[in-house]
Design an enzyme around this catalytic site. Structure first.
Site, mmCIF file in Angstrom:
data_model
loop_
_atom_site.group_PDB
_atom_site.id
_atom_site.type_symbol
_atom_site.label_atom_id
_atom_site.label_comp_id
_atom_site.label_asym_id
_atom_site.label_seq_id
_atom_site.Cartn_x
_atom_site.Cartn_y
_atom_site.Cartn_z
ATOM 1 N N CYS A 68 -34.049 -32.169 21.385
ATOM 2 C CA CYS A 68 -34.058 -31.262 20.222
ATOM 3 C C CYS A 68 -34.342 -32.025 18.941
ATOM 4 C CB CYS A 68 -32.724 -30.520 20.104
ATOM 5 S SG CYS A 68 -32.381 -29.448 21.508
ATOM 6 N N ARG A 150 -35.327 -23.161 25.149
ATOM 7 C CA ARG A 150 -36.269 -23.444 24.058
ATOM 8 C C ARG A 150 -37.233 -22.252 23.936
ATOM 9 N NH1 ARG A 150 -35.060 -28.718 23.157
ATOM 10 N NH2 ARG A 150 -34.258 -29.816 24.975
#
Ligand code: BEZ
Length: 251
Positions: A68, A150
């Site tokens: 991330c 995601r």
């Protein structure tokens, strides 16, 4: 007592079924769901506060995690590319605003890929109760009930969802792909063309119709320079007629 327990169980099960079937991923062509939330840039109402810009809403599993972190830094690196395309970015995770602010400050100190530091101008949306994540179908319960996958929603200037993508936790996204997607979507909106596989800005495009009739070609022979076919089903329009190849084969 047994009967009360049974009724209670049946009610819980029924509730579960209702909430599962209510949980929908917003689809291409639908209006982007609206929400208000606290962010690192203050309170926002999405998508309305971004007016008639295009918008990309991305979710990620957790702050302070390596994949991330790399994604946010790559996104920040492309901020100006997105700005030029009239795109506003927003990022959401189920972390709270305190963690978001700490993570943002930490990322802004890093010298990722020797590019120097980068300011993160787009808002990180807090979503500890998963309200936004549920609204956009970013929690995939089989994977996790409290960490987003995601997700990527590309939304146009009229707040219509134009593209929906989900990626697994293990695989970082290619942020350049979302620049390419917006370029392709804006091009296909501005003229009646489609983009072929692996299209990049400046490449020839597909015309989803027969570009000229025999009569039209006779009247304007230059049309054969502008359009070419591969087989008899794929017609392309040359973007740069001086460099493109001509292959008018009739199969
Ligand atoms: C990561 O982005 O690196 C990550 C996110 C969630 C779990 C594990 C790793």
């Amino acid at each position: 007592m047994k009967q009360v327990m049974f009724t209670l169980m049946a009610m819980i099960l029924a509730l579960g079924v209702v909430s599962a079937s209510d949980y929908k991923i917003p689809l291409i062509g639908s209006k982007a769901p609206k929400f208000s939330a606290n962010t690192t840039n203050g309170k926002i109402t999405f998508p309305n506060d971004f007016g008639n810009s295009w918008k990309i809403l991305l979710s990620h599993p957790a702050d302070f995690t390596p994949v991330c972190s790399s994604e946010l830094l790559e996104l920040a690196h492309l901020q100006n590319e997105f700005k030029k395309l009239g795109v506003e970015l927003a990022v959401v995770s189920t972390d709270d605003i305190v963690l978001h602010k700490m993570w943002k400050a930490h990322l802004e100190e890093l010298n990722y890929k020797q590019r120097g530091t980068v300011h993160i101008g787009f808002p990180l949306i807090e979503d500890p109760d998963a309200k936004v994540s549920r609204l956009y179908g970013m929690l995939h319960d089989e994977e996790s009930t409290d960490r987003d996958v995601r997700g990527v929603f590309i939304i146009d200037d009229k707040n219509i969802i134009r593209s929906v993508n989900f990626y697994p936790v293990e695989v970082g996204r290619n942020m350049n792909e979302f620049v390419r997607m917006v370029e392709a979507l804006q091009l296909t909106e501005s003229k009646f063309v489609y983009t072929p596989a692996n299209w990049q800005k400046g490449d020839d495009v597909i015309v989803p119709y027969l570009p000229y009739s025999t009569e039209e070609l006779e009247a304007d022979p230059k049309l054969a320079d502008r359009y070419y076919s591969v087989g008899n089903r794929m017609w392309f329009e040359q973007v740069d007629a001086s460099t493109a190849k001509v292959d008018n084969d009739e199969e």
